[in-house]
Design a protein around this motif. Structure first.
Motif, short mmCIF file in Angstrom:
data_model
loop_
_atom_site.label_atom_id
_atom_site.label_comp_id
_atom_site.label_asym_id
_atom_site.label_seq_id
_atom_site.Cartn_x
_atom_site.Cartn_y
_atom_site.Cartn_z
N GLY A 100 23.36 21.81 78.19
CA GLY A 100 24.59 22.55 78.47
C GLY A 100 24.42 23.74 79.39
N LYS A 101 23.20 24.19 79.61
CA LYS A 101 22.95 25.34 80.48
C LYS A 101 23.29 24.99 81.93
CE LYS A 101 19.21 28.45 82.00
NZ LYS A 101 19.85 29.70 81.57
N VAL A 102 23.98 25.90 82.62
CA VAL A 102 24.33 25.68 84.03
C VAL A 102 23.38 26.49 84.91
CG1 VAL A 102 26.13 25.99 85.79
CG2 VAL A 102 26.75 25.23 83.49
N VAL A 103 22.89 25.86 85.97
CA VAL A 103 22.01 26.54 86.92
C VAL A 103 22.58 26.36 88.32
CG1 VAL A 103 20.01 26.06 85.44
CG2 VAL A 103 20.49 24.55 87.39
N TYR A 104 22.14 27.21 89.22
CA TYR A 104 22.53 27.08 90.63
C TYR A 104 21.29 26.78 91.45
CZ TYR A 104 24.42 27.72 95.24
OH TYR A 104 24.79 27.51 96.54
N VAL A 105 21.26 25.62 92.09
CA VAL A 105 20.15 25.24 92.96
C VAL A 105 20.35 25.89 94.32
CG1 VAL A 105 19.06 23.33 94.20
CG2 VAL A 105 19.60 23.09 91.78
N ILE A 106 19.35 26.63 94.74
CA ILE A 106 19.44 27.37 96.00
C ILE A 106 18.92 26.55 97.16
CG2 ILE A 106 18.67 29.45 97.21
CD1 ILE A 106 18.33 30.72 94.38
N GLU B 109 4.13 18.49 97.36
CA GLU B 109 5.17 18.13 96.40
C GLU B 109 6.43 18.97 96.65
OE1 GLU B 109 5.68 17.52 91.57
OE2 GLU B 109 4.18 18.92 92.33
N GLU B 110 7.59 18.32 96.57
CA GLU B 110 8.85 19.03 96.74
C GLU B 110 9.17 19.82 95.48
OE1 GLU B 110 12.10 17.31 99.52
OE2 GLU B 110 11.41 15.65 98.27
N THR B 111 9.68 21.03 95.67
CA THR B 111 10.00 21.94 94.58
C THR B 111 11.44 22.41 94.70
OG1 THR B 111 7.70 22.70 94.48
CG2 THR B 111 9.37 24.11 93.47
N VAL B 112 12.13 22.48 93.57
CA VAL B 112 13.52 22.94 93.54
C VAL B 112 13.53 24.42 93.16
CG1 VAL B 112 15.79 22.63 92.48
CG2 VAL B 112 14.28 20.65 92.81
N ILE B 113 14.23 25.23 93.95
CA ILE B 113 14.39 26.66 93.66
C ILE B 113 15.77 26.86 93.07
CG2 ILE B 113 14.37 29.00 94.62
CD1 ILE B 113 12.77 27.89 96.99
N TRP B 114 15.83 27.48 91.89
CA TRP B 114 17.12 27.64 91.23
C TRP B 114 17.19 28.95 90.46
CZ3 TRP B 114 16.85 27.91 85.87
CH2 TRP B 114 15.70 27.38 85.27
N THR B 115 18.41 29.31 90.07
CA THR B 115 18.62 30.50 89.25
C THR B 115 19.66 30.18 88.20
OG1 THR B 115 19.11 32.88 89.31
CG2 THR B 115 20.45 31.47 90.71
N ALA B 116 19.60 30.86 87.06
CA ALA B 116 20.53 30.59 85.97
C ALA B 116 21.94 31.08 86.31
CB ALA B 116 20.03 31.24 84.69
N TYR B 117 22.94 30.43 85.75
CA TYR B 117 24.34 30.85 85.88
C TYR B 117 24.90 31.12 84.49
CZ TYR B 117 29.32 30.83 86.86
OH TYR B 117 30.65 31.19 86.96
N PRO B 118 25.65 32.20 84.26
CA PRO B 118 26.11 33.20 85.23
C PRO B 118 24.95 34.00 85.82
CG PRO B 118 27.37 33.33 83.17
CD PRO B 118 26.19 32.47 82.91
N PHE B 119 25.13 34.45 87.07
CA PHE B 119 24.08 35.16 87.77
C PHE B 119 23.78 36.49 87.08
CE2 PHE B 119 26.32 32.74 91.19
CZ PHE B 119 25.32 31.79 91.38
N ALA B 120 22.52 36.77 86.88
CA ALA B 120 22.10 38.01 86.22
C ALA B 120 22.27 39.19 87.17
CB ALA B 120 20.65 37.90 85.76
N ASP B 121 22.41 40.38 86.59
CA ASP B 121 22.52 41.59 87.41
C ASP B 121 21.25 41.79 88.23
OD1 ASP B 121 25.06 42.22 86.46
OD2 ASP B 121 24.27 43.29 84.74
#
Length: 235
Positions: A16-22, A32-44
């Motif tokens: 259920g956690k939503v992330v944003y892939v950058i 190897e290919e790597t995915v860069i992401w951050t959690a949503y809602p965006f932290a301060d």
């Protein structure tokens, strides 16, 4: 799944956690290919994570059901303020395709009253204000539940009315800030420039505002004997 295309955008993890892939990157040593992401809602304070593309694209078994570890939320749109923030951090914003999309397709990915904390709840209400207001107006105009369930529409209307009333009364001191940041869509940087402030001062103002709104949301729940946060998973 090795050939699966990963694009910038929102993804929902199997839990259920939503992330944003950058973006994607390539490991210089292994290739190897790597995915860069951050959690949503965006932290301060931004916190960026990486996962191997192989791990990101794998499947998991949940309650005996095979699911994709991450599923793309194709109709959840990133705000201009979030894009500018990523660019301030040195990342490229998403490449947008010029194509018309049906209104209902734009409004079907938002979940309501599913935050883990009241601070996150307050932040989501503000960051999605224009999106939610447009969805509400579409439903009223069409006189039907357009791309939303009846129960979610009740939550949407409830949240909008609560936020609008709060901005007119208890949180009136933040009215102009809310208007410029979340209605007109100014980023923190642009708001700071417009008011001749440094970014730290605007960050502090935003934290005070979110904290004040979070307290109101908590007090509302306590007064009504109802919790509008995400319920913990029962084992």
């Amino acid at each position: 799944m090795a050939g699966r295309r990963i694009c910038a955008g929102y993804y929902r993890r199997y839990d259920g956690k939503v992330v944003y892939v950058i973006s994607l990157a390539t490991d210089a040593d292994t290739g190897e290919e790597t995915v860069i992401w951050t959690a949503y809602p965006f932290a301060d304070v931004p916190r960026y994570c990486t996962s191997s593309k192989k791990s990101f694209c794998t499947f998991v078994e949940v309650d005996g059901e095979r699911r994709a570890k991450y599923k793309r939320l194709t109709n959840m749109k990133i705000s201009e303020a979030a894009i500018e923030r990523l660019e301030d951090e040195g990342f490229r914003g998403p490449v947008r395709k010029r194509q018309r999309r049906q209104l209902e397709e734009e409004y079907d990915s938002r979940e309501y009253q599913q935050s883990l904390t009241y601070h996150a709840y307050a932040k989501e209400l503000c960051e999605n204000y224009n999106f939610d207001r447009s969805k509400y107006r579409l439903c009223v105009k069409e006189k039907r539940f357009a791309a939303i369930t009846r129960s979610d529409f009740v939550k949407l209307k409830e949240d909008l009315q609560f936020l609008d009333n709060a901005m007119k009364t208890v949180l009136a001191e933040y009215k102009d800030y809310f208007q410029e940041r979340f209605v007109e869509g100014l980023s923190i940087r642009k708001y700071a420039v417009a008011h001749q402030l440094n970014r730290g001062s605007v960050d502090y103002l935003q934290k005070k505002f979110f904290s004040a709104l979070a307290l109101l949301l908590k007090e509302r729940d306590e007064a009504e004997g109802k919790c509008r946060l995400r319920k913990p998973v029962q084992n």
